[in-house]
Scaffold this active site. Structure first.
Site, PDB file in Angstrom:
ATOM      1  CB  ALA A 372      -6.743 -29.129  24.209  1.00 34.90           C
ATOM      2  CD  GLU A 374      -9.587 -34.080  18.531  1.00 32.43           C
ATOM      3  OE1 GLU A 374      -9.566 -33.005  19.162  1.00 32.43           O
ATOM      4  OE2 GLU A 374     -10.589 -34.493  17.934  1.00 32.43           O
ATOM      5  CG  ASN A 375      -4.054 -30.910  15.807  1.00 28.44           C
ATOM      6  OD1 ASN A 375      -5.049 -30.728  15.148  1.00 28.44           O
ATOM      7  ND2 ASN A 375      -3.579 -30.011  16.667  1.00 28.44           N
ATOM      8  CG  HIS A 407     -11.150 -34.584  26.035  1.00 26.56           C
ATOM      9  ND1 HIS A 407     -12.490 -34.766  26.265  1.00 26.56           N
ATOM     10  CD2 HIS A 407     -11.052 -34.138  24.755  1.00 26.56           C
ATOM     11  CE1 HIS A 407     -13.182 -34.458  25.173  1.00 26.56           C
ATOM     12  NE2 HIS A 407     -12.333 -34.067  24.237  1.00 26.56           N
ATOM     13  CD  GLU A 408      -8.136 -32.427  23.393  1.00 21.51           C
ATOM     14  OE1 GLU A 408      -8.373 -33.018  22.322  1.00 21.51           O
ATOM     15  OE2 GLU A 408      -8.950 -31.653  23.934  1.00 21.51           O
TER      16      GLU A 408
HETATM   17  N1  BES Z   1     -11.860 -31.665  19.315  1.00 16.89           N
HETATM   18  C1  BES Z   1     -12.003 -30.737  20.372  1.00 16.89           C
HETATM   19  C2  BES Z   1     -11.552 -29.363  20.012  1.00 16.89           C
HETATM   20  C3  BES Z   1     -12.535 -28.572  19.192  1.00 16.89           C
HETATM   21  C4  BES Z   1     -13.621 -27.993  19.798  1.00 16.89           C
HETATM   22  C5  BES Z   1     -12.332 -28.390  17.850  1.00 16.89           C
HETATM   23  C6  BES Z   1     -14.517 -27.256  19.024  1.00 16.89           C
HETATM   24  C7  BES Z   1     -13.213 -27.673  17.090  1.00 16.89           C
HETATM   25  C8  BES Z   1     -14.307 -27.095  17.668  1.00 16.89           C
HETATM   26  C9  BES Z   1     -11.204 -31.186  21.579  1.00 16.89           C
HETATM   27  O1  BES Z   1     -10.995 -32.543  21.684  1.00 16.89           O
HETATM   28  C10 BES Z   1     -11.977 -30.819  22.800  1.00 16.89           C
HETATM   29  O2  BES Z   1     -12.993 -31.397  23.018  1.00 16.89           O
HETATM   30  N2  BES Z   1     -11.516 -29.854  23.564  1.00 16.89           N
HETATM   31  C11 BES Z   1     -12.233 -29.380  24.720  1.00 16.89           C
HETATM   32  C12 BES Z   1     -11.492 -29.678  25.970  1.00 16.89           C
HETATM   33  C13 BES Z   1     -11.960 -30.953  26.581  1.00 16.89           C
HETATM   34  C14 BES Z   1     -11.166 -31.324  27.779  1.00 16.89           C
HETATM   35  C15 BES Z   1     -13.404 -30.917  26.956  1.00 16.89           C
HETATM   36  C16 BES Z   1     -12.408 -27.895  24.568  1.00 16.89           C
HETATM   37  O3  BES Z   1     -11.742 -27.331  23.723  1.00 16.89           O
HETATM   38  O4  BES Z   1     -13.211 -27.311  25.295  1.00 16.89           O
HETATM   39 ZN    ZN Z   2     -12.607 -33.620  22.327  1.00 14.62          ZN
END
Ligand code: BES
Ligand code: ZN
Length: 967
Positions: A372, A374-375, A407-408
């Protein structure tokens, strides 16, 4: 000051003058350099340091530093405390990362021209998969410049114009596209004086299928037509693919965004719609204008165009929350909506700061690389991380959805409102959100007992990775965008979260909250360094937070605390010592030390520590009062501290009997096992000892503890697959798990606890992988009923059932599963099957599974699951690795520059167990260089060597032990 940055570490290391290699450029910039060196001439002379020419990238520094065996930490060293100094240091880092470069150049954007406000219009064509747009950027010119530099990548630019406030134009003499550095440079015919200007330009781009920038996601319309929605994924550095911009987290601006889209499509953006008008040139289109955003970073901008249904709710603090789902599936959005609407007011209350936007949209996207994103105000999710279907979603998945939403939404404060200054501080975003997700899930769903799961899901993976020599510090120097993807890893997320938890425990929840509120209020709409967080928490707690924590974020690794004790009347005198824990069992040559917040519990009070203190130096003596010789003590109750404990054998024996009698709390039972396994891997303890300890868990009843037991068994299973003892291990596993598995059975009871459900799925799944005949027979019976449509297998068992039938399976079972895969409309179901396919033992079919993984039947974000599942067995690992090598070009083309490749490389390689493979992997990636996977490859190779050493050390004695157990 900047020189100090370069040299503070040098002086701490005690470096001698003639050992420092100084570049001419450095001397030129810092004339005082030589005198500084003279003043440190009392230093020892047996150490060597390379002072790198200004302009080497971090990676090239590493190369040089390897050659000179100089300290890699030198380039990261920062000792100053105040913000001004830190900014200067930051420049030092940039300088270090800029200009002349043997490897890859990198330079941050100049600060002489900064954007204040963007007006952007985008007109996507979702059939031809292209877009065009134009923007007007209000700029502040801070000092005279003769060029404007910003980021732009794979965009065609046209009609670039620059005018001042009065409309007076300055001619742009040349537009240079620096493709390598992802920049556009607008050369000016005359020098621009400080002031406010407007930059106007037009651009065109392709809506790519690479899951980044402005990309397309495929879906089927109700009548089966293939269509595309347009989605954005900008983090970390892909906003520049969608519109020219100053694409760095610290360059914040406001945005007015307008989308020109087909009349029948949903158009979403960070902010709510302010107007919708017909598009004059084409009656099929409409112009949707969105409200102005707060001042924010480019990586958080988002827009989505497609067909969706939604459900909505207003949170108690007045935010309109909507959950957008594929058409016809809006009920699947209810759970995510519920969580989001509850979490927003919870965070507002916890952080003491409001969510500043009027709305929060959650959108499920079919093609999505991460879990996901977080935009701000428009969080995008993989379908499997948001949609919950009552009939078909497993308990585990539902829990995961709650975590991802939590999380987001935590990022809306931590990341969006207050943003890291540079990617070096990414952990401030990710580590923090990973900690907070548990806070909020615990609040909303206390029955998940999420903190008990934190240890297995968060701390342990971090400790494992961080025990490698190729780990990295939480704060890691970052230059070129290629280097960023790799740090979305277990260190930034999990070690980050684990040390925040340790700190939270150390200062207590009240001070922690106060400190958070201070931090968020002080820095809202701004950017921060790690030290800013420590400063706020220090102020709130009146404890030396920065002094304690900086060792944990700036140094890689963590300590093992060795404990011995002697009884003295009713006192126990403990001897503690710390040393960096290394997975290969070697001694840390740098003698790294941490300030370790330590707690100790005793059998009289197993859950409330009877002693808390900070271990500062290498050794300490501690006295426990009122403890009889037959009473136990345990270090690190609840496994809150980020360290491992090594007890002398006598003490461990005491604790093992406390496991048997279950007087030791669950997380402490788990912790003993966890630490012992790590010590076994490092060769400080024997595998037989660990197996003996495992047997003490036969009567265990807690999910988290079993989870750790099972992962220990599966690690051993991976290893022993390379010996003749694999079958013996499986039979050992069946015996250990058998009692509890039978006790729980296949039927869930009404009102059963959440964790009991998870435990049942875990044990059945493991027993299937241990080829337990009873479990496999029952799985086959249920599978038959399932495919005949007579009785659905409950979602919680499906993964087990699919894997079990494939264990002994023939082609017909494989075909059955492929059929269910093709018919499934729920993404979760497809993933479940995709991740089971590799379980089949037939070589021919496994090869087909690999081809299937790369076919257009599997979305490219899911390819990794399928291939990882094949790579989870010894036979499959060879096949998958060979397939990867043979099809390198294809993989590289599809995944280049995406963190999915990092994950794929890791899962393909890290479970091999011979020196020969280690060399082969190393050589392959030397010849097939793959930017952004360098560290992962080094880590995998290190793991492979550790596995080989483990086998060489212990395989024989384990064989004897398991044989004795099987008789
Ligand atoms: N900011 C990240 C998404 C992201 C990950 C963007 C890698 C660019 C590169 C987001 O907040 C995030 O951490 N997502 C996790 C899920 C979370 C519940 C651990 C993910 O995508 O695994
Ligand atoms: Zn994150």
């Amino acid at each position: 000051m900047s020189l100090l940055f370069y040299l503070s570490k040098a002086s701490r290391l005690g470096l001698s003058r003639n050992r420092i290699l100084a570049s001419g450029e450095l001397l030129q910039r810092f004339p005082s350099f030589m005198s500084f060196i003279s003043s440190s001439s009392s230093a020892k002379s047996n150490q060597l340091l390379a002072v790198f020419p200004i302009g080497l990238t971090y990676r090239s520094c590493q190369l040089v530093s390897e050659r000179f065996s100089a300290s890699r930490e030198f380039v990261t060293g920062r000792s100053a405390e105040n913000r001004e100094t830190r900014e200067i240091e930051q420049q030092g880092q940039e300088e270090l990362n800029s200009k002349m470069l043997p490897v890859k150049a990198f330079e941050r954007l100049p600060k002489s021209v900064v954007p204040v406000h963007y007006e952007i219009t985008i007109k996507p064509d979702l059939v031809k998969l292209v877009f065009e747009g134009h923007e007007s950027v209000t700029l502040k010119v801070v000092e005279p410049v003769d060029q404007i530099i910003l980021n732009s990548l794979e965009l065609e630019l046209d009609n670039v114009k620059l005018a001042d406030e009065a409309g007076q134009e300055t001619t742009i003499s040349q537009v240079v596209l620096d493709v390598e550095n992802e920049k556009a440079i607008f050369k000016l015919s005359s020098v621009l004086q400080p002031g406010q200007y407007h930059l106007k330009l037009e651009f065109k781009g392709v809506i790519i299928d690479k899951l980044k920038g402005f990309y397309c996601s495929k879906y089927l319309s109700a009548d089966g037509e293939e269509r595309y929605s347009g989605i954005t994924q900008f983090e970390p550095t892909d906003a520049r693919r969608a519109f020219p911009c100053w694409d760095e987290p610290a360059v914040k601006a406001t945005f007015d965004i307008t989308l020109v889209v087909p009349k029948d499509r949903v158009a979403l953006c960070n902010m709510p719609v302010v107007s919708e008008l017909p598009y004059e040139a084409d009656p099929n289109l409409r112009v949707v204008k969105f409200d102005r955003t707060p001042i924010m970073s480019t990586y958080l901008v988002a827009y989505v165009v497609g067909e969706f249904d939604y459900v909505e709710e207003r949170s108690t603090d007045g935010v309109l929350v909507r959950c957008y789902t594929p058409v016809g599936k809006k009920e699947q959005g209810r759970f995510g909506l519920y969580v989001a609407a509850k979490v927003l007011p919870y965070y507002k209350e916890y952080f003491g700061v409001e969510y500043p936007l009027p709305k929060m949209d959650l959108v499920a996207v079919a093609d999505f690389a991460a879990g996901a994103m977080e935009n701000w105000g428009l969080v995008t999710y993989r379908e499997t991380c948001l949609l919950v279907d009552d009939q078909n979603t497993s308990t585990q998945r539902r829990q995961w959805v709650a975590i991802v939403v939590g999380h987001e939404l935590a990022h809306q404060w931590f990341g969006n409102l207050v943003t890291m200054e540079w990617w070096t501080h990414l952990w401030l975003n990710e580590g923090y959100a990973t900690f907070v997700e548990s806070l909020c899930v615990d609040h909303l769903f206390p029955e998940f007992k999420i903190w008990t799961q934190f240890v297995t899901d968060t701390s342990t993976p971090a400790l494992d990775l961080d025990s490698l020599k190729n780990s990295h510090p939480i704060e890691v120097p970052i230059g070129h965008p290629d280097e960023i993807d790799e740090i979305f890893d277990d260190i930034s997320y999990h070690k980050g979260a684990a040390i925040i938890r340790m700190l939270h425990n150390y200062i207590g929840d009240d001070d922690f909250r106060r400190g958070m509120k201070l931090y968020l209020t002080r820095h809202k709409y701004g950017n921060t360094f790690t030290e800013d967080l420590w400063a706020a928490l220090s102020e709130a707690s009146k404890k030396p937070v920065g002094t304690i924590m900086s060792g944990w974020t700036k140094q890689m690794g963590f300590p093992v605390i060795r404990v011995s004790a002697r009884q003295d009347g009713d006192k126990r005198i403990l001897q503690l010592s710390q040393q960096r824990f290394l997975a290969d069992g070697t001694k840390d040559e740098n003698n790294t030390m941490w300030m370790v917040p330590i707690e100790i519990a005793t059998s009289r009070s197993p859950t409330t520590p009877s002693m808390s203190f900070v271990l500062e130096g290498e050794k300490s003596e501690i006295v426990l009062n009122d403890i009889r010789p037959d009473e136990w003590f345990k270090m690190n109750p609840g496994q809150v501290g980020f360290y491992r404990t090594c007890y002398e054998p006598e003490l461990l024996k005491h604790l093992v009997s406390a496991i048997d009698q279950q007087t030791l709390p669950p997380l402490d039972r788990l912790g003993l096992l966890d630490d012992l396994f790590a010590l076994v891997q490092a060769g400080h303890s024997s595998t037989v000892e660990a197996l003996t300890l495992l047997e003490a868990f036969a009567n265990e009843d807690q999910y988290t503890v079993w989870n750790r037991v099972c992962s220990a068994l599966s690690k051993l299973s991976h290893l022993l697959a390379y010996t003749d003892h694999h079958e013996l291990l499986k039979s050992f596993g069946r015996k250990l798990l058998g009692g509890m598995t039978r006790k729980l059975g296949w039927e869930s009871k009404p009102d059963e606890e959440h964790l009991t459900k998870l435990l049942r799925s875990l044990l059945l799944g493991r027993m299937a992988m241990f080829d337990d005949p009873e479990v496999i027979a029952e799985a086959e019976r249920r599978f038959l009923l399932h495919i005949k449509g007579e009785e659905q297998v409950p979602a919680d068992f499906r993964s087990t059932v699919y894997k079990a039938v494939l264990r002994t399976g023939s082609r017909s079972k494989y075909d059955d599963l492929l059929r269910i895969y093709r018919e499934a409309t729920l993404h979760e179901e497809k993933d479940r099957i995709a991740s089971a396919l590799g379980t089949i033992k037939n070589e021919e079919i496994l090869k087909e599974v690999l081809a299937f993984a790369m076919s257009n039947e599997v979305r490219s974000q899911d390819t990794v699951f399928v291939i990882s599942s094949v790579a989870s067995s010894k036979l499959g690992r060879d096949l998958a690795w060979n397939y990867f090598k043979d099809n390198w070009d294809l993989f590289n083309e599809r995944f280049k520059g995406a963190f999915l490749l990092v994950r794929l490389v890791k899962s393909l390689t890290e479970n091999f167990a011979s020196e020969e493979k280690a060399v082969e992997i190393e050589n392959f990636f030397k010849e097939h260089h793959c930017a952004g996977t360098e560290r992962t490859v080094q880590q995998s190779v290190e793991s492979v060597r550790l596995n080989a050493a483990w086998l060489a050390r212990d395989a024989e004695s384990v064989g004897r032990y398991l044989t004795s157990k099987s008789q």
